[in-house]
Write a protein that holds these residues in place. Structure first.
Motif, short mmCIF file in Angstrom:
data_model
loop_
_atom_site.label_atom_id
_atom_site.label_comp_id
_atom_site.label_asym_id
_atom_site.label_seq_id
_atom_site.Cartn_x
_atom_site.Cartn_y
_atom_site.Cartn_z
N PRO A 295 -12.26 3.67 15.53
CA PRO A 295 -10.43 3.56 14.96
C PRO A 295 -9.47 2.82 15.23
O PRO A 295 -8.62 1.60 14.77
N GLY A 296 -9.86 1.83 16.40
CA GLY A 296 -9.12 0.35 17.52
C GLY A 296 -8.24 1.26 18.34
O GLY A 296 -8.16 0.84 19.41
N ASP A 297 -7.24 1.06 17.24
CA ASP A 297 -6.01 1.41 17.95
C ASP A 297 -6.03 3.21 17.70
O ASP A 297 -5.24 3.73 16.70
N MET A 298 -6.09 3.95 18.82
CA MET A 298 -6.05 4.77 18.86
C MET A 298 -4.65 5.16 19.66
O MET A 298 -4.68 7.16 19.58
N LEU A 299 -3.55 5.51 19.48
CA LEU A 299 -2.09 5.70 19.57
C LEU A 299 -1.86 7.15 18.80
O LEU A 299 -2.17 6.16 17.75
N TRP A 300 -1.34 7.49 19.64
CA TRP A 300 -0.87 8.93 19.09
C TRP A 300 -0.38 8.79 17.32
O TRP A 300 -0.17 9.10 16.63
N LYS A 301 0.99 7.97 17.35
CA LYS A 301 1.97 6.95 16.50
C LYS A 301 0.58 6.77 15.13
O LYS A 301 1.28 6.46 14.18
N ASN A 302 -0.37 6.51 15.29
CA ASN A 302 -1.18 5.73 13.97
C ASN A 302 -2.19 6.93 13.69
O ASN A 302 -2.91 6.91 12.92
N PHE A 303 -1.40 8.29 14.10
CA PHE A 303 -2.30 9.63 13.35
C PHE A 303 -0.86 10.40 12.27
O PHE A 303 -0.13 10.43 13.27
N GLY A 304 -1.18 10.54 11.35
CA GLY A 304 -0.73 11.59 11.23
C GLY A 304 -0.73 13.04 11.55
O GLY A 304 -1.61 13.54 11.03
N ILE A 305 0.20 14.00 10.76
CA ILE A 305 -0.62 15.56 11.21
C ILE A 305 0.01 16.20 9.38
O ILE A 305 0.94 16.48 8.69
N THR A 306 -0.78 17.05 8.56
CA THR A 306 -0.95 17.22 7.72
C THR A 306 -0.44 18.86 7.37
O THR A 306 -0.11 19.34 8.64
N ARG A 307 0.18 18.97 6.12
CA ARG A 307 0.24 20.42 6.27
C ARG A 307 -0.26 21.62 6.52
O ARG A 307 0.43 22.50 6.69
N HIS A 308 -1.63 21.38 6.69
CA HIS A 308 -3.10 22.32 6.30
C HIS A 308 -3.20 21.99 8.43
O HIS A 308 -3.70 22.84 8.99
N TYR B 147 0.67 -1.24 0.38
CA TYR B 147 -0.32 -0.02 -0.27
C TYR B 147 0.90 0.98 -0.44
O TYR B 147 1.64 1.38 0.65
N ILE B 148 0.33 2.07 -0.88
CA ILE B 148 0.69 3.37 -0.67
C ILE B 148 -0.06 4.44 -0.55
O ILE B 148 -0.66 4.63 -0.54
N GLU B 149 1.36 5.67 0.89
CA GLU B 149 -0.20 6.53 1.22
C GLU B 149 1.30 8.35 1.41
O GLU B 149 2.19 7.43 0.80
N ARG B 150 0.37 8.84 1.52
CA ARG B 150 0.34 10.36 1.76
C ARG B 150 1.60 10.14 3.03
O ARG B 150 1.21 9.96 3.77
N ARG B 151 2.46 10.70 2.53
CA ARG B 151 3.63 10.30 3.76
C ARG B 151 3.46 12.03 5.48
O ARG B 151 3.00 13.23 4.39
N MET B 152 3.10 11.99 6.13
CA MET B 152 2.57 12.99 7.27
C MET B 152 3.32 13.01 8.40
O MET B 152 4.72 11.60 8.15
N ILE B 153 3.93 13.99 8.95
CA ILE B 153 4.40 14.01 10.67
C ILE B 153 3.76 12.86 11.30
O ILE B 153 2.07 12.71 11.59
N VAL C 191 -3.50 18.51 19.70
CA VAL C 191 -4.31 17.50 20.52
C VAL C 191 -5.61 17.88 20.45
O VAL C 191 -6.40 17.02 20.16
N ILE C 192 -6.64 19.12 19.76
CA ILE C 192 -7.76 19.58 19.89
C ILE C 192 -8.38 18.87 18.33
O ILE C 192 -9.16 18.24 18.15
N GLU C 193 -7.35 19.52 17.25
CA GLU C 193 -6.94 18.29 16.03
C GLU C 193 -7.74 16.50 16.03
O GLU C 193 -8.59 15.97 15.09
N TYR C 194 -7.16 16.09 16.50
CA TYR C 194 -6.78 14.26 17.18
C TYR C 194 -7.83 14.04 17.63
O TYR C 194 -8.74 13.73 17.11
N GLY C 195 -8.96 14.68 18.56
CA GLY C 195 -9.75 14.27 19.07
C GLY C 195 -10.94 14.74 18.08
O GLY C 195 -12.38 14.08 18.52
#
Length: 602
Positions: free
Chosen positions: A469-482, A428-434, A452-456
């Protein structure tokens, strides 16, 4: 090598080309039919039907490819034909595309059917469209009754603007009445004046261009166009929604490139839009979003296979003009995927491992099923688009030794060596995020609070779409340039309606509270929101922000209430713009206020 001039003396080759074009034409005819019917579903407020049609349309392409391959094998024994016949079939196919309105899509369909029949060692430039052979520039439908790709309106004075924009909306011929179209048009023009000044001079070339078909997604219809005034150009997108009485209203106006990038985000579901000439729509949209890759625009229009084709061409072009190495992606390693990246290319590649730790009760097929679920679902701006590929070839010299060792260790079944080439059998190929955990470590206090507000908000938007989402750990989310938080790890997602949200039973004694294992029975679909904080809120600053804005996520009642509403058939709205951008409506309370959160672009 081809003969020059090439021989075209095989009747079988011509029959193969004609059969493939017939297969593609059938595919695009069905694709257009279900896309065009979105207008009627919107008018009926048939939101469940819209979602079902979206899922069904995604499967159309593979179904037609299978049909085409089966017909070629049955009628022409295509798999046994010599390579010269396949070369001629490609040349005949090019000839058949003269004056075709979707030549780029047809070429991709040819590739899909061909690779379905032939072995990989025969895939080469002589009979695959590695590059496009037919131009998509200036394609026009010359039939007298044909509609143009976009309509142009010329208001010569400020006073004429109102009637001109009203006529542009009326030309979409929606069957439902507007609540108050004059009010809405007035609010659109007022928003434009606030942004660009009320004393802007209308130049001689002043015009409004509107794409001829509406864009349908979720419960909205979007009129998309642009305004040209002298040397200035800016987008114009109008979301049209239903009120509680079956009337329509314009909810806001989107007027800048960032608005459009969020509307056509890679983390959103595909639009339903009726297009005779899709390349013309892509060209128009690129004039509004010049930074948006054409691959992502084809994806956004529901033409995902063409998006994959263009992405892969961009990828090969980048490989040729770069020299850095593929490396293991930075961050915490996942338990079910090996993730690698090319630092100079803004994407990550994910390969399913051959084995998993005991706490991951899953299989390769289950994981692939989760990714398919996301592909078919409304991603509400919170779940990244994934491009799925088979038998991807990479230059072996570009893989770092550490990456090769990682793949050989964890997913050897997906690895194949072919001379100087590495073949990854499935990825699988996905857009890279931080990754959000890394972002939070480096963020200042203001950035941490916003993230943190955006995460919620991201979790709540997924809840609105019936996704846990099942696994809600921070590492499973990314942040975009927006500044948007997006989820990208899908191996544990479930439908909200399939989960059993429970309170933690009270401890029977002190030993229960000290025990490493829970003192209560846990079923396979049980979820205990009260326990989320143990894994998410170790950082005191994070905890303070989270508890201020999203403490309800730790209460099972929040989940149970939304679960009940989803089961009752309520479909939530999730918009790409913040609540403050919405036009005021002086009648009843808005029927389309978001019950959980509004998305807030940066």
């Amino acid at each position: 090598m081809h003969q020059f001039p090439p021989r075209l003396d095989s009747p079988v080759a011509f029959a193969m080309a004609r059969t493939m074009l017939e297969g593609f034409n059938r595919h695009y005819r069905l694709f257009r039919q279900v896309s065009a019917a979105a207008k009627e579903r919107f008018e009926r407020a048939d939101w469940a039907g819209q979602q079902a049609a979206q899922r069904e349309r995604i499967a159309f392409y593979d179904q037609r490819v299978d049909e085409g391959a089966e017909r070629l094998q049955k009628e022409l024994d295509a798999g046994s034909q010599p390579m010269e016949v396949w070369q001629q079939a490609k040349l005949h196919f090019i000839g058949l595309l003269i004056n075709h309105h979707q030549p780029e899509l047809a070429e991709t369909f040819f590739n899909s059917v061909t690779t379905k029949i032939l072995r990989r060692e025969h895939f080469n430039n002589e009979f695959l469209f590695v590059r496009p052979a037919v131009s998509t520039e200036y394609i026009e439908n010359e039939e007298p009754a044909a509609k143009p790709t976009f309509r142009v309106y010329y208001p010569h004075t400020h006073a004429a603007l109102h009637g001109c924009l009203r006529r542009a909306i009326e030309n979409f011929q929606l069957a439902l009445p507007f609540e108050d179209l004059d009010r809405d048009v007035g609010q659109v023009l007022e928003a434009v004046r606030k942004r660009f000044g009320s004393d802007v001079r209308l130049r001689a070339n002043f015009q409004i261009q509107m794409l001829d078909s509406l864009f349908f997604r979720n419960k909205g219809a979007y009129a998309v166009g642009k305004v040209i005034n002298g040397f200035a150009e800016f987008p114009l997108a109008l979301p049209i929604l239903h009120n509680e009485r079956g009337q329509l209203y314009i909810d806001t106006v989107l007027l800048c490139e960032d608005d459009m990038l969020l509307l056509f985000s890679f983390a959103r579901a595909y639009f339903m839009v009726d297009m005779e000439i899709p390349s013309a729509y892509v060209q128009f949209l690129r004039s509004l979003m010049p930074r948006k890759p054409r691959a992502e625009l084809y994806n956004a229009l529901g033409l995902a296979k063409q998006g994959k084709t263009l992405f892969y061409r961009d990828f090969l072009y980048h490989l040729r003009h770069s020299s850095d190495q593929f490396i293991v992606a930075p961050g915490i390693k996942g338990m079910v995927m090996v993730v690698f990246t090319l630092p100079s290319f803004p994407f990550v590649f994910k390969v399913i491992k051959d084995f998993y730790p005991p706490q991951k009760d899953t299989t390769r097929d289950k994981i692939k099923g989760k990714y398919l679920l996301v592909k078919q679902h409304d991603r509400v701006g919170r779940m990244a688009e994934t491009l799925e590929y088979s038998n991807v070839a990479f230059p072996r010299a570009r893989f770092s030794p550490e990456l090769i060792q990682e793949i050989e260790t964890y997913c050897p079944s997906q690895l194949e060596y072919d001379g100087d080439t590495i073949i990854i059998r499935h990825c699988y190929i996905e857009r890279r995020m931080i990754p959000l955990n890394i972002y939070l470590q480096e963020a200042d206090d203001a950035q941490l609070e916003a993230a943190v507000i955006e995460y919620g908000n991201a979790i709540k938007d997924m809840v609105a779409a019936n996704i846990f989402p099942g696994d809600m750990l921070w590492k499973n989310f990314g942040i975009t340039r927006h500044g948007k938080v997006v989820f990208y790890d899908y191996d544990e997602i479930e439908y909200i309606t399939d989960c059993n949200f429970r309170r933690v039973p009270p401890a029977r004694c002190e030993e229960d509270e000290m025990a490493a294992e829970p003192w209560y029975a846990v079923g396979p679909h049980d979820v205990f929101p009260e326990t989320f904080g143990q894994f998410l809120l170790g950082n005191p600053k994070v905890r303070a922000v989270f508890m201020k804005h999203h403490a309800d996520l730790l209460d099972p009642v929040f989940w149970q209430e939304h679960q009940s509403r989803i089961r009752e058939g309520h479909l939530y709205d999730v918009f790409t713009y913040e609540a403050s951008r919405r036009f005021p409506r002086p009648l009843d309370a808005p029927a389309h206020s978001h019950p959980i959160t509004m998305e807030t672009p940066s």
